[in-house]
Scaffold this active site. Sequence first.
Site, PDB file in Angstrom:
ATOM      1  N   GLN A   1       4.166 -28.767 -20.830  1.00 55.14           N
ATOM      2  CA  GLN A   1       2.804 -28.309 -21.367  1.00 55.14           C
ATOM      3  C   GLN A   1       2.901 -27.136 -22.067  1.00 55.14           C
ATOM      4  O   GLN A   1       1.965 -26.721 -22.929  1.00 55.14           O
ATOM      5  CB  GLN A   1       1.671 -28.487 -20.424  1.00 55.14           C
TER       6      GLN A   1
ATOM      7  N   GLY B   1      -3.752 -27.960 -12.390  1.00 52.89           N
ATOM      8  CA  GLY B   1      -2.176 -28.100 -12.528  1.00 52.89           C
ATOM      9  C   GLY B   1      -1.616 -28.165 -13.881  1.00 52.89           C
ATOM     10  O   GLY B   1      -2.324 -28.425 -14.952  1.00 52.89           O
TER      11      GLY B   1
ATOM     12  N   HIS C   1       4.153 -35.862 -16.131  1.00 59.13           N
ATOM     13  CA  HIS C   1       4.479 -35.092 -17.095  1.00 59.13           C
ATOM     14  C   HIS C   1       5.911 -34.818 -17.486  1.00 59.13           C
ATOM     15  O   HIS C   1       6.477 -34.745 -18.659  1.00 59.13           O
ATOM     16  CB  HIS C   1       3.811 -33.643 -17.066  1.00 59.13           C
TER      17      HIS C   1
ATOM     18  N   HIS D   1       0.325 -36.681 -11.244  1.00 56.34           N
ATOM     19  CA  HIS D   1      -0.180 -36.687 -12.745  1.00 56.34           C
ATOM     20  C   HIS D   1       1.051 -35.807 -13.156  1.00 56.34           C
ATOM     21  O   HIS D   1       1.545 -35.912 -14.450  1.00 56.34           O
ATOM     22  CB  HIS D   1      -1.481 -36.240 -12.516  1.00 56.34           C
ATOM     23  N   GLU D   2       1.162 -34.635 -12.609  1.00 59.73           N
ATOM     24  CA  GLU D   2       2.308 -33.585 -13.023  1.00 59.73           C
ATOM     25  C   GLU D   2       3.509 -34.172 -13.138  1.00 59.73           C
ATOM     26  O   GLU D   2       4.314 -33.571 -13.999  1.00 59.73           O
ATOM     27  CB  GLU D   2       2.038 -32.207 -12.313  1.00 59.73           C
TER      28      GLU D   2
ATOM     29  N   CYS E   1      -6.746 -33.629 -18.578  1.00 58.99           N
ATOM     30  CA  CYS E   1      -5.351 -33.003 -18.838  1.00 58.99           C
ATOM     31  C   CYS E   1      -5.365 -31.821 -19.891  1.00 58.99           C
ATOM     32  O   CYS E   1      -6.266 -32.296 -20.761  1.00 58.99           O
ATOM     33  CB  CYS E   1      -4.315 -34.263 -19.358  1.00 58.99           C
ATOM     34  N   LEU E   2      -5.021 -30.851 -19.500  1.00 64.07           N
ATOM     35  CA  LEU E   2      -5.018 -29.485 -20.594  1.00 64.07           C
ATOM     36  C   LEU E   2      -4.244 -30.060 -21.877  1.00 64.07           C
ATOM     37  O   LEU E   2      -4.737 -29.473 -22.743  1.00 64.07           O
ATOM     38  CB  LEU E   2      -4.329 -28.327 -19.949  1.00 64.07           C
TER      39      LEU E   2
HETATM   40 NI    NI Z   1      -1.881 -33.281 -17.562  1.00 63.18          NI
END
Ligand code: NI
Length: 173
Positions: free
Chosen positions: A51, A46, A141, A137-138, A95-96
Amino acid sequence: MAIREIIILPDKQLRLVSKPIEKVTPQVRKLADDMLETMYDAPGIGLAAIQIAEPVRLITMDLSKKDDEQKQPRVFINPEILSVSEELSVYEEGCLSIPEYYEEVERPATVRIRYLDLDGKVHDEEATGLFATCIQHEIDHLNGVLFVDYLSKLKRDRVMKKFTKAAKQRAIG
Ligand code: NI
């Protein structure tokens, strides 16, 4: 399509509240394409637009198994959580933007969501399991919230310190 740079902790942009997308323009489609390519390259399941430093309410996701040949790319525009279950579930999240750091987080097990697709069509959908965790989670963000915010202060301080130190080292080197 292009692979874009993923910003990482402690980049302050990760704390921005992203703006709604007013119209699904060719630019929005291009951004979604770039996000999918960036997400697959990372690799991740995701990605939120912030990001890659684009503060708009756009999310890409693919929950298909790694060994699946068939990719299942999904795009969520202006996603909202309409309701959440009382039942909770725990997943180990990563998380990226916080690479190589994983911790268990407890969230509602099921959520009802509403979002627009790339044709501007509204969808109402129930998310369960990994999908429920990932979409929460997204969406976090998009509101400047990170999964480490759910951890104990001790754990959160430790990870913030680690990534702040790493960023300083990158700046020197
Ligand atoms: Ni993340």
